[in-house]
Design an enzyme around this catalytic site. Structure first.
Site, PDB file in Angstrom:
ATOM      1  N   GLY A 144       0.827  -1.196   0.000  1.00  0.00           N
ATOM      2  CA  GLY A 144       0.000   0.000   0.000  1.00  0.00           C
ATOM      3  C   GLY A 144       0.864   1.250   0.000  1.00  0.00           C
ATOM      4  O   GLY A 144       1.944   1.270  -0.594  1.00  0.00           O
ATOM      5  N   SER A 145       0.424   2.261   0.725  1.00  0.00           N
ATOM      6  CA  SER A 145       1.108   3.553   0.649  1.00  0.00           C
ATOM      7  C   SER A 145       2.512   3.534   1.223  1.00  0.00           C
ATOM      8  O   SER A 145       3.284   4.466   0.986  1.00  0.00           O
ATOM      9  CB  SER A 145       0.279   4.606   1.382  1.00  0.00           C
ATOM     10  OG  SER A 145      -0.995   4.672   0.797  1.00  0.00           O
TER      11      SER A 145
END
Lengths: 647, 380
Positions: A326-327
């Site tokens: 993810g981020s």
């Protein structure tokens, strides 16, 4: 062919001469044999008669003490304890069934156990002692010892057995030992006679398995005299084996215990690295299990409870788990973008909440958009649109190359089991794996750590350590073997532009220190311990249109196993990084709400070698933190008492 | 000499041949085999049907075979020597290709109906036959000529390599030694033997030097056998256990032994392979030095009668063949005895006529049939 008479006479004479020669050589042979027999049977007869008639000599292998395992501060994490057991030897028992029947009246043995022993006895060599029961209480043990005359072939032995004094804390890192199975034997080309001893313990998983050679040691022997019924009369001599080598691991048991407690009921993993040496200070996968159960032979229901638990306690998520980062992957995209010149530090991208590619919309997590954001701001606020744009400009090849440089997709050589390689995807990989060509959309997804990208908590921690130092930090788990310190890996520089690294670090600092940062709630206010980090929330599955129609709009409305994974990576202190931490909470919801607070607590715990002063937390949170702290199920700081020996 | 030269008139014909059989040899063979029956009965714990009875049946078959072979004129056997060798060689190749594996080595060919043949046993006899025929054919002056020596060496080494491949070191050694005995008696220059012995010593040295290096010459288990021989304590539960227990059994017999069926070592199952390779230890335990010396004497007498027969035989083939068979037989029992008394590493050679084992005994008696044939049909 006709032979002349002379030839015939020559032949006859020659053969006779050689025949005589041969005969005399044979006579010498026979003489030697006769003398040897005389020596053995007349001169040495008394000695041998003594050995054969009164008693018989047997040789038994003495299993060596398995090497101990200590944590980085010298606390015992795997030791050996005394184990009272009863064995039976077919050769001496005569009627095995009868003897086992008598044993069953003295000991709490089930019919199934007796049946198992009977099969084992029939299968193994008649001279080999087979364990009937072990881990007996002193009472049971002595009642067998007292009744020994009625139990031919049965002997009482005191051996050593593995014990893990810290229970579940090190289950995943150390693994456990168990009795050698036929499967193990078929797999190993190990001629060590020790393995033939039934129920001899060898490492099955983790450090115990990977350092089996060092930990096992060498067998000793003892020669004993036994009488006709197989009872041991006396020991003639004893050659102790060499105990296995002691191993020191880099983990700090106190921190390890804290992290496991802090992860609590969640299905989660956390990794703490020393960014200077790469030492793994804690490697935790929750929930854990008690490895001692496996050493003692786990019961069916206990084992089923472990395998049927949807939080998968047996898996070591810290190194085996592979999650879309993810981020937390955005630093990779940022460094790749700056490195390839796709964007400069100050350049801004306009975020209106989504970006369009063909007729597909790629959303930012913030529906309303972030407006104009530069690199530092986009990290701080985790703007997706910025990274869609930048990833598209940079190209997947640059991004995956950067990911590999930072450790994602690299298989680290640690003595743990089933270490995940993660995945830094590129065009060739997709073509090889799926036979399809790479799409721009794949690049956009990869740019924000979704899609094909996979990383383990270990790799995320390494990435964080590498970003914080700019050097190719390598994780290590073994500090010393047999008293010799292993020199830490001298990490070479990554060769990244220092300005680029500084920009990324600044973005990470803002994440947990700026009001607009996604993890501002998890800031550390003590200036000497400031933390930089990055949140990540990785989608397990999209919310379907049907669900949306039913009113499912947020994660918490979904069933547990479909909620997003929460991730957080960090390093601290910001000015002089010492540790890197990664936290993954499976299906935990958001990185900022679930993973970041855990990571902050771990960072503070690691930096302070214990509970940090409450002043490190923002004022408004101190009361709550204190209450949570008291509720933590930490192990008694005195450590476990007794029950195992250090020998 | 071709058979035309035999003074055929003086050679017995028809059933009269029976009178000319070497009867003392028959008696001696039966005596040794009877000791074997006794021991097999004893190690089976006083039961006939386990080992002793099948062994007796085989002995009867073998004895009959021996007499039948003995009655066939020796010139027939000389003429089929080469055929016997080739058949044995082909069987060795066959065992290499589709033989069954037992005790970690490929040695047997199954003929169905439980009949099993160990071609290496057959080869021990066939090799002696061919070499005797070869030196009978060869001009005596050429015996030590390098080329002709080389041919004989090739005859020996071909089957030896096949046997080594199985792998069966014991039989390979016996083959080479058996062949060497025929060459020795045939009069091959002693220089060759000296050179070969020197080379073997050098090779043994090289084998030990090669240990643990990449060009290691023999298998690890063979090294371990040598280790155990040199120091039985080094592998107390493995092969060293056999040697230790065998020596306890041997030594504890003392002068007169513990008495028939009173041996505790074999009774209590301390002895390994008590009915095959290690049967001598049971004899030693139960009948003592008197028993072992008696058996040794019987063996020596068998060899002695053979040598006596060979020396009085003016036919070159017959003489060489008899020496060869007697020499191989001699090697059999001395190697076995040296092995169990700890003078040699354990190489897996049974005690001839005593150890339990079917084909070995029948083939051995067949070989003595050749000796009988040579004896009956000797030129007078």
């Amino acid at each position: 062919m006709r032979r002349t008479t002379r030839d015939a006479i020559d032949s006859y004479r020659g053969i006779s001469r050689r025949g005589m020669l041969l005969g005399s050589m044979q006579a010498i042979f026979v003489g030697t044999l006769a003398f040897r027999m005389r020596y053995l049977q007349v001169d040495q007869a008394d000695q041998f008669r003594l050995l054969a008639e009164e008693n018989s000599i047997k040789v038994r292998l003495l299993p060596p003490a398995r090497g101990l395992i200590f944590d980085r501060n010298g606390t015992l994490v795997a030791g050996n304890e005394q184990n009272y057991r009863i064995t039976i030897t077919r050769e001496d028992a005569g009627d095995t069934d009868d003897v086992l029947g008598r044993l069953a009246r003295l000991l709490p043995l089930t019919d199934a156990e007796i049946e198992d022993t009977r099969k084992e006895v029939a299968r193994r060599s008649p001279t080999l002692p087979i364990t009937v029961a072990d881990r007996l209480s002193w009472t049971d043990f002595s009642s067998v010892a007292v009744n020994a005359p009625a139990l031919p072939g049965v002997s009482t032995e005191v051996g050593l057995s593995r014990v893990y004094p810290l229970g579940p804390d090190f289950a995943h890192v150390l693994g456990y030992v168990g009795p050698v199975s036929d499967y193990d034997l078929s797999k190993l080309s190990d001629p060590d006679p020790l393995l033939q001893i039934p129920r001899f313990q060898i490492g099955k998983l983790g450090v115990e398995a990977r350092l089996e050679k060092e930990l096992r040691g060498k067998a000793g022997t003892r020669r004993i005299e036994v009488n006709a019924t197989g009872r041991i009369m006396r020991e003639l001599n004893r050659k102790e084996g060499d105990p296995g080598e002691n191993v020191q691991i880099t983990i700090d048991q106190k921190l390890q215990n804290y992290v496991l407690a802090r992860l609590g009921e969640d299905s989660a993993a956390a990794m703490v690295l020393d960014v200077q040496t790469g030492d793994i200070l804690a490697a935790v996968s929750a929930p854990s299990f008690d490895p001692n159960l496996f050493v003692r032979g786990i019961s069916g229901p206990d084992y089923r409870a472990l395998t049927e638990n949807d939080h998968r306690p047996l898996a070591d998520k810290s190194v085996q788990g592979a999650y879309p980062p993810g981020s937390t992957f955005k630093m990779v995209t940022a460094l790749a973008a700056m490195g390839s010149g796709a964007i400069s530090e100050d350049e801004t991208v306009y975020c209106r909440g989504y970006t369009e590619l063909g007729n597909r919309r790629f959303h930012c997590w913030k529906r309303g958009g972030h407006g104009h954001v530069n690199l530092v701001e986009s990290l701080e606020q985790s703007c997706d649109v910025f990274f869609y744009e930048v990833a598209q400009r940079t190209g997947i090849e640059n991004i995956s190359a950067m990911a590999r440089r930072l450790g994602i997709g690299e298989k680290f050589d640690l003595p743990m089991s089933a270490i995940s390689e993660g995945l830094a995807p590129d065009k060739a990989w997709k073509l090889g794996r799926y036979g399809k060509s790479w799409l721009i959309g794949d690049t956009l997804n990869a740019g924000i750590g979704q899609g094909y990208v996979l990383a383990s908590p270990l790799q995320l921690a390494v990435m964080s350590a590498r970003i914080s130092t700019g050097r190719a930090v390598m994780p290590r788990l073994i500090r010393a073997i047999g008293g010799t310190e292993l020199s830490p890996f001298d990490a070479p520089a990554l060769g990244l532009n220092e300005n680029h690294l500084r920009a990324v670090r600044k973005g990470m600092f803002q994440v947990s220190n700026s009001r607009r940062g996604t993890a501002y709630g998890s800031r550390i206010v003590d200036d000497t311990m400031r933390m930089a980090g990055k949140t990540g929330t990785s989608q397990v599955r999209n919310i379907t249109a049907a669900e949306r129609a039913r009113g499912v709009t947020s994660n918490s409305d979904l069933p547990w196993e479909r909620r997003d994974h929460a991730l957080f990576i960090s390093f601290a202190p910001f000015d002089d990084p010492r540790i890197a931490v990664s936290v993954v909470v499976e299906h935990g919801g958001g990185g900022s709400t679930t993973a970041a607070p855990i990571a902050r607590d771990i960072v503070l715990q690691a930096l302070n070698d214990g509970f940090p002063p409450l002043t490190a937390y923002p004022k408004s949170q101190r009361n709550r933190i204190e209450a949570e702290r008291d509720a933590l199920p930490l192990r008694d700081p005195q450590g476990p008492s007794g029950g195992y020996s250090r020998a | 000499m071709s058979y035309l030269e035999y003074n055929v008139k003086t050679v017995p014909v028809g059933l009269r041949k029976i009178l000319y059989v070497n009867w003392p040899l028959v008696v001696l063979l039966t005596a040794v085999a009877s000791i074997g029956f006794l021991m097999l009965y004893s190690v089976a714990g006083g039961r006939l049907e386990i080992w002793a009875e099948p062994q007796m049946k085989r002995f009867a078959i073998g004895m009959t075979g021996m007499l039948v072979i003995g009655l066939v004129p020796i010139w027939f056997w000389r003429n089929v020597s080469a055929v016997a060798y080739i058949v044995a060689l082909l069987l060795l190749v066959a065992v290499d290709l589709f033989g069954s594996v037992g005790m970690g080595a490929q040695r047997w060919i199954e003929f169905g109906a439980g009949l099993r043949l160990q071609p290496s046993e057959l080869m021990k006899v066939a090799l002696v036959m061919l070499l005797a025929a070869y030196y009978d054919w060869l001009d005596i002056q050429k015996t030590s000529h390098p080329l002709w020596v080389l041919i004989a060496v090739a005859i020996i080494l071909m089957p030896t390599f096949l046997v080594l491949k199985q792998p069966d070191l014991g039989t390979a050694i016996l083959l080479v030694a058996g062949g060497a005995i025929v060459m020795f008696v045939a009069g091959v220059s002693l220089w060759y033997f000296g050179t070969v012995i020197a080379l073997v010593v050098a090779l043994v040295f090289a084998v030990f030097e090669s240990r643990g290096t990449t060009w290691q010459l023999i298998k690890d288990y063979q090294f371990r056998r040598i280790d155990t021989f040199l120091d039985p304590g080094s592998d107390p539960l493995g092969a060293g256990y056999n040697i230790t227990q065998a020596q306890i059994a041997l030594g504890s017999g003392g002068w007169a032994g513990k008495g028939f069926m009173q041996g505790t070592q074999s009774r209590l199952n301390f002895l390994p392979e008590k009915h095959t390779d290690f049967i001598f230890t049971t004899l030693a335990e139960e009948f003592g030095f008197v028993g072992t010396l008696s058996l040794l004497s019987l063996y020596v007498l068998i060899v002695g009668f053979c040598i006596g027969s060979a020396m009085s035989n003016r036919d070159r083939y017959s003489s060489l063949l008899t020496y060869g068979v007697a020499g191989t037989f001699f090697l059999f029992f001395t190697v076995n005895m040296a092995m169990v008394t700890g003078l040699m590493p354990v190489v897996g050679v049974p005690l001839p006529l005593v150890s339990y084992g079917g084909t070995a005994m029948i083939i051995l008696l067949g070989a003595f049939g050749l000796v009988q044939s040579a004896h009956i049909h000797r030129p007078r």
